[in-house]
Design a protein around this motif. Sequence first.
Motif, mmCIF file in Angstrom:
data_model
loop_
_atom_site.group_PDB
_atom_site.id
_atom_site.type_symbol
_atom_site.label_atom_id
_atom_site.label_comp_id
_atom_site.label_asym_id
_atom_site.label_seq_id
_atom_site.Cartn_x
_atom_site.Cartn_y
_atom_site.Cartn_z
ATOM 1 N N THR A 1 0.828 -1.200 0.000
ATOM 2 C CA THR A 1 0.000 0.000 0.000
ATOM 3 C C THR A 1 0.869 1.260 0.000
ATOM 4 O OG1 THR A 1 -1.814 -1.140 1.080
ATOM 5 C CG2 THR A 1 -1.782 1.236 1.272
ATOM 6 N N THR A 2 1.914 1.232 0.805
ATOM 7 C CA THR A 2 2.862 2.355 0.811
ATOM 8 C C THR A 2 3.396 2.610 -0.589
ATOM 9 O OG1 THR A 2 3.516 1.930 3.083
ATOM 10 C CG2 THR A 2 5.078 3.130 1.721
ATOM 11 N N MET A 3 3.743 1.522 -1.251
ATOM 12 C CA MET A 3 4.258 1.612 -2.620
ATOM 13 C C MET A 3 3.211 2.247 -3.545
ATOM 14 S SD MET A 3 6.778 0.728 -4.597
ATOM 15 C CE MET A 3 6.633 1.493 -6.194
ATOM 16 N N LEU A 4 1.973 1.753 -3.428
ATOM 17 C CA LEU A 4 0.901 2.245 -4.291
ATOM 18 C C LEU A 4 0.692 3.746 -4.106
ATOM 19 C CD1 LEU A 4 -1.320 0.978 -6.233
ATOM 20 C CD2 LEU A 4 -2.882 1.320 -4.325
ATOM 21 N N ARG A 5 0.777 4.178 -2.835
ATOM 22 C CA ARG A 5 0.506 5.572 -2.528
ATOM 23 C C ARG A 5 1.631 6.506 -2.963
ATOM 24 N NH1 ARG A 5 -2.778 7.090 2.010
ATOM 25 N NH2 ARG A 5 -4.662 5.839 1.962
ATOM 26 N N CYS A 6 2.728 5.920 -3.419
ATOM 27 C CA CYS A 6 3.791 6.765 -3.979
ATOM 28 C C CYS A 6 3.435 7.247 -5.372
ATOM 29 C CB CYS A 6 5.110 5.993 -4.062
ATOM 30 S SG CYS A 6 5.827 5.696 -2.464
ATOM 31 N N ASN B 1 0.643 8.451 -6.570
ATOM 32 C CA ASN B 1 -0.100 9.710 -6.691
ATOM 33 C C ASN B 1 0.194 10.638 -5.517
ATOM 34 O OD1 ASN B 1 -1.537 8.349 -4.747
ATOM 35 N ND2 ASN B 1 -3.547 8.906 -5.530
ATOM 36 N N ARG B 2 1.317 10.416 -4.893
ATOM 37 C CA ARG B 2 1.786 11.259 -3.788
ATOM 38 C C ARG B 2 0.779 11.333 -2.654
ATOM 39 N NH1 ARG B 2 5.517 16.195 -5.489
ATOM 40 N NH2 ARG B 2 5.037 16.582 -3.318
ATOM 41 N N MET B 3 0.072 10.243 -2.431
ATOM 42 C CA MET B 3 -0.867 10.202 -1.318
ATOM 43 C C MET B 3 -0.106 10.153 0.001
ATOM 44 S SD MET B 3 -3.988 10.502 -1.945
ATOM 45 C CE MET B 3 -5.589 10.367 -1.195
ATOM 46 N N ASN B 4 1.127 9.657 -0.044
ATOM 47 C CA ASN B 4 1.928 9.613 1.189
ATOM 48 C C ASN B 4 2.246 11.008 1.712
ATOM 49 O OD1 ASN B 4 2.058 6.842 1.496
ATOM 50 N ND2 ASN B 4 3.820 6.644 0.149
ATOM 51 N N ASP B 5 2.089 12.015 0.865
ATOM 52 C CA ASP B 5 2.312 13.389 1.329
ATOM 53 C C ASP B 5 1.405 13.747 2.494
ATOM 54 O OD1 ASP B 5 3.767 13.344 -0.986
ATOM 55 O OD2 ASP B 5 3.171 15.360 -1.624
ATOM 56 N N LEU B 6 0.253 13.065 2.570
ATOM 57 C CA LEU B 6 -0.716 13.414 3.609
ATOM 58 C C LEU B 6 -0.246 12.944 4.981
ATOM 59 C CD1 LEU B 6 -4.061 12.518 1.794
ATOM 60 C CD2 LEU B 6 -2.882 14.700 1.883
ATOM 61 N N ILE B 7 0.752 12.074 4.995
ATOM 62 C CA ILE B 7 1.285 11.621 6.281
ATOM 63 C C ILE B 7 2.501 12.482 6.595
ATOM 64 C CG2 ILE B 7 2.310 9.690 7.515
ATOM 65 C CD1 ILE B 7 0.653 7.944 5.439
ATOM 66 N N GLU B 8 2.410 13.162 7.743
ATOM 67 C CA GLU B 8 3.402 14.181 8.044
ATOM 68 C C GLU B 8 4.834 13.662 8.012
ATOM 69 O OE1 GLU B 8 3.398 17.077 11.567
ATOM 70 O OE2 GLU B 8 1.284 16.764 11.135
ATOM 71 N N THR B 9 5.033 12.434 8.509
ATOM 72 C CA THR B 9 6.406 11.967 8.688
ATOM 73 C C THR B 9 6.943 11.212 7.470
ATOM 74 O OG1 THR B 9 5.526 9.971 9.720
ATOM 75 C CG2 THR B 9 6.146 11.766 11.183
ATOM 76 N N ALA B 10 6.097 11.007 6.468
ATOM 77 C CA ALA B 10 6.542 10.178 5.341
ATOM 78 C C ALA B 10 7.591 10.897 4.489
ATOM 79 C CB ALA B 10 5.340 9.805 4.478
ATOM 80 N N ARG B 11 8.565 10.124 3.996
ATOM 81 C CA ARG B 11 9.642 10.704 3.207
ATOM 82 C C ARG B 11 10.015 9.691 2.128
ATOM 83 N NH1 ARG B 11 14.958 10.429 4.399
ATOM 84 N NH2 ARG B 11 14.478 9.426 6.376
ATOM 85 N N VAL B 12 10.259 10.171 0.926
ATOM 86 C CA VAL B 12 10.521 9.284 -0.202
ATOM 87 C C VAL B 12 11.913 9.539 -0.756
ATOM 88 C CG1 VAL B 12 9.844 8.811 -2.593
ATOM 89 C CG2 VAL B 12 8.093 9.053 -0.831
ATOM 90 N N GLU B 13 12.636 8.456 -1.009
ATOM 91 C CA GLU B 13 13.930 8.555 -1.687
ATOM 92 C C GLU B 13 13.861 7.769 -2.972
ATOM 93 O OE1 GLU B 13 17.061 7.174 0.829
ATOM 94 O OE2 GLU B 13 16.881 8.891 2.196
ATOM 95 N N GLY B 14 14.587 8.203 -3.969
ATOM 96 C CA GLY B 14 14.546 7.516 -5.250
ATOM 97 C C GLY B 14 13.628 8.246 -6.206
ATOM 98 N N CYS B 15 13.226 7.549 -7.266
ATOM 99 C CA CYS B 15 12.532 8.242 -8.341
ATOM 100 C C CYS B 15 11.291 7.464 -8.772
ATOM 101 C CB CYS B 15 13.502 8.412 -9.520
ATOM 102 S SG CYS B 15 12.726 9.063 -10.993
#
Lengths: 315, 290
Positions: free
Chosen positions: B75-80, B82-96
């Motif tokens: 699910t975390t992967m899926l939410r990358c 459409n940038r849905m993980n942005d809604l979680i304050e602590t979430a951070r993405v590395e890579g492309c």
Amino acid sequence: MAQASIDRAGSTLTIDDLRGDRGRTRKEAVARGLLSAAGGFSILISVLIVYSLVRETWTFVTQVDWSLVWGDGWFPRRAMYDIKTLVVGSLIVTVVGIAVAGPIGVGAAIYLSEYASRRVRRFVKPTIEILAGVPSVVVGFFALTFISPELIQRFREGTPQQTMFAAGIGVGVLIIPLVASISEDAMRSVPRSLREASYGMGAKKATTVTKVVLPAAVSGLVAAFIVAVSRAIGETMVVFIAAGKSGGALFETNPFEPGLTMTAAMASIASGTDSVVGEALTFQSLFFVGMLLFVITLSLNMVADRFVRRVRHKY
Amino acid sequence: MANRTGATVSMDVGDLRDDSTTRSDAGNEDARAPVFQVDDLSVYYGSFRAIRNVTLQVEQQQITAFIGPSGCGKTTMLRCFNRMNDLIETARVEGCVAYHGVNLYEPGVNPVEVRRRIGMVFQKPNPFPKSIYDNVAYGPRVARMKGDMDEIVERSLRRGALWDEVKDRLKSSALGLSGGQQQRLCIARALAVDPEVILMDEPCSALDPIATGRIEDLMEEIKTEYTIIIVTHNMQQAARVSDMCAFFTTEVNEKSDTRTGLLIEFDRTEQMFSNPSDERTENYVTGRFG
């Protein structure tokens, strides 16, 4: 363990085996009795309040000359009981108070529930709660010594220091925390999944708040509004200090003039060294106004309850 | 709506900026260029690493399924995407995560624009407490789409295979629908803004087998027009509906006793289920693990 030796063959089970511990049953009955007495106590108090109100109100209503209840002003010591003076005074103060507390309270709630980061919320929320704990007499003096000279008189020269407008702003300040707190609870109880559905379709934050969160929280917002109105009507100390009139007042509809509300009128009859002796019905008029106040706030709360039930959404 | 008929969309970051209103025209490169190219993606929640070093690509007009045990970061992967993980304050993405060549995490990309192109259907049906009509019309109204709203609503509900069941009660509350109908409404709602990609996060896990079957049929039907990525716990579902399949699992981090998800195998679905190349995939798809 007394019951350790249960006969597993089941052949000798009698009703006594299933009766349970007598002592425990009794203890439970006592606890139940005490708790229901505590619950019943609040009902008893309500009934007694209504009784005391009704008794004196009845005396007033049956003995007063009704032409005196609709006149030029409220001067109970001179047997002038113009009730509209007080009702309009309360109305003006309430409208000003809600106009201040509504937007600021709901705005603060939206900010806290939708925009603020966890760190900011941890700082702002207790601050608002501290504001809720400020005694109303302090807010009354704040309205008198700051709001009136620094705000109202600066923008509107020649305004008296004590006005219904100043009192209204003071009342607004006093009920901001109430509005903010109830509205924020309502908005935070809107499920996260609805916000995600909205964001997932490319809605901006402002759109999500106005089109999804606020409509879904509407029952709570209406409740906040009505509780705030009821609190504003009932507020006494701020009005008593800042609105300008106490013993009596002529009918007045200009908010930038001194005025008298139902609560302030009651407080001034009930307080002070000039105890009420002169006119026979002066004392009873206090209860008449109190009864009116009670009926207004009670019906407001009932309307709120009905409305909240009607618009409540299930998720 | 323009760029869906097999032609590749060429795109640059300007299309995803705040003020962008038009999509670029179709290019004429290789028709099979991927919609998404994920490179060495890791996602963190605070200091906790939820998934690490994922590399895969998602092809146009195919159904790509993410499978794997609970907590493996599907699910975390899926939410990358459409940038849905942005809604979680602590979430951070590395890579492309490149979408038609544009990295979605590049500064200047507006998640609002991303989500208009990449729609989402959630695990639990989440219709708004509004009428059926207003649910479907929400996205088009928000996006200020032109055209007859009644027509957009009807078309979306038809695509969502719900029209015949609700056409006589469009004005009644969406909360009165059954769970399966609600989920199809959510799909119709997502389709109403004409996205190119639909992300589905276990869309059938709250539904009974009949409702599940209808959603799967619906996915088959709409995949000619949309690119679909689905997260599912149900391996039969993945085998039935998907063209490509990615198997994720977890590794335990000795130091912190947390679990991080990682991609084990990514291949054509038939291949994954008949002849997986990794033993862990085989164990999972044959039911020996997870």
